[in-house]
Motif scaffolding. Structure first.
Motif, short mmCIF file in Angstrom:
data_model
loop_
_atom_site.label_atom_id
_atom_site.label_comp_id
_atom_site.label_asym_id
_atom_site.label_seq_id
_atom_site.Cartn_x
_atom_site.Cartn_y
_atom_site.Cartn_z
N ASP A 4 0.73 -1.37 0.74
CA ASP A 4 -0.23 -0.15 -0.57
C ASP A 4 0.43 1.46 -0.32
O ASP A 4 0.54 2.30 -0.75
CB ASP A 4 -0.49 0.24 1.37
CG ASP A 4 -2.35 -0.88 1.26
OD1 ASP A 4 -2.46 -1.26 0.44
OD2 ASP A 4 -2.49 -0.85 2.21
N VAL A 18 -5.64 3.50 -4.38
CA VAL A 18 -5.20 1.75 -4.02
C VAL A 18 -5.88 1.11 -3.85
O VAL A 18 -5.93 -0.55 -4.31
CB VAL A 18 -3.90 2.47 -2.26
CG1 VAL A 18 -4.18 0.55 -2.61
CG2 VAL A 18 -3.22 2.90 -2.81
N ARG A 19 -7.16 1.07 -3.76
CA ARG A 19 -8.55 0.02 -3.90
C ARG A 19 -8.70 -0.56 -4.78
O ARG A 19 -8.72 -1.40 -5.08
CB ARG A 19 -9.55 0.92 -2.52
CG ARG A 19 -9.42 0.53 -1.29
CD ARG A 19 -9.99 1.14 -0.51
NE ARG A 19 -11.56 2.27 -1.05
CZ ARG A 19 -10.49 3.63 -0.27
NH1 ARG A 19 -9.65 3.33 1.16
NH2 ARG A 19 -11.43 4.15 0.36
N ALA A 22 -6.58 -2.27 -5.99
CA ALA A 22 -6.03 -3.79 -6.03
C ALA A 22 -7.66 -4.56 -6.86
O ALA A 22 -7.42 -5.85 -6.29
CB ALA A 22 -6.86 -3.66 -4.70
N ARG A 23 -8.52 -3.89 -6.66
CA ARG A 23 -9.97 -5.14 -7.25
C ARG A 23 -9.23 -5.41 -8.66
O ARG A 23 -10.10 -6.29 -9.16
CB ARG A 23 -10.75 -3.90 -7.49
CG ARG A 23 -11.17 -3.28 -5.85
CD ARG A 23 -12.50 -2.52 -6.08
NE ARG A 23 -13.70 -3.54 -7.47
CZ ARG A 23 -14.79 -4.10 -6.77
NH1 ARG A 23 -15.23 -4.63 -6.25
NH2 ARG A 23 -15.82 -4.61 -8.10
N THR A 27 -1.23 -4.51 -5.67
CA THR A 27 -1.39 -4.41 -5.15
C THR A 27 0.45 -3.69 -5.34
O THR A 27 0.47 -3.13 -4.17
CB THR A 27 -0.94 -5.94 -4.56
OG1 THR A 27 -0.46 -6.50 -4.68
CG2 THR A 27 -2.91 -6.34 -4.20
N GLU A 28 0.75 -3.46 -6.47
CA GLU A 28 2.06 -3.03 -5.64
C GLU A 28 2.42 -2.43 -6.98
O GLU A 28 2.39 -2.36 -7.90
CB GLU A 28 3.03 -4.35 -5.67
CG GLU A 28 3.23 -5.02 -4.49
CD GLU A 28 4.12 -6.34 -4.54
OE1 GLU A 28 5.40 -6.44 -4.85
OE2 GLU A 28 3.67 -6.95 -3.92
#
Length: 88
Positions: A4, A18-19, A22-23, A27-28
């Motif tokens: 994050d 970020v969310r 991620a979906r 994530t990086e």
């Protein structure tokens, strides 16, 4: 540095972005390298069943550019490029 925090280090990327990343499996920061931001945006829209604000695409363009080594720029500087892409 956590994943994050790694993404949050990018200009224009806050917790909500970020969310959203991620979906679609990001994530990086390193996972953004070489990706097509339009494809990321389209995947998220398909996943959520609606079109997101096009400014989100500008933000994805910014994040991918930075992951590819470009200097940080405000997301709104990508708006003209996004609008040109929409005409193609």
């Amino acid at each position: 540095m956590s994943a994050d925090t790694d993404l949050l280090a990018l200009a224009n990327v806050g917790p909500a972005i970020v969310r959203k990343l991620a979906r679609v499996g990001i994530t990086e920061r390193s996972q953004l390298t070489g990706l097509d931001p339009v494809e990321l945006y389209e995947r998220l829209c398909a996943l959520d069943g609606h079109r997101h604000d096009p400014c989100l695409l500008d933000t994805f363009m910014s994040a991918v550019d930075q992951a590819n080594g470009a200097p940080a720029r405000p997301w709104w500087e990508y708006t003209p490029e996004r609008k040109r892409l929409a005409r193609d």
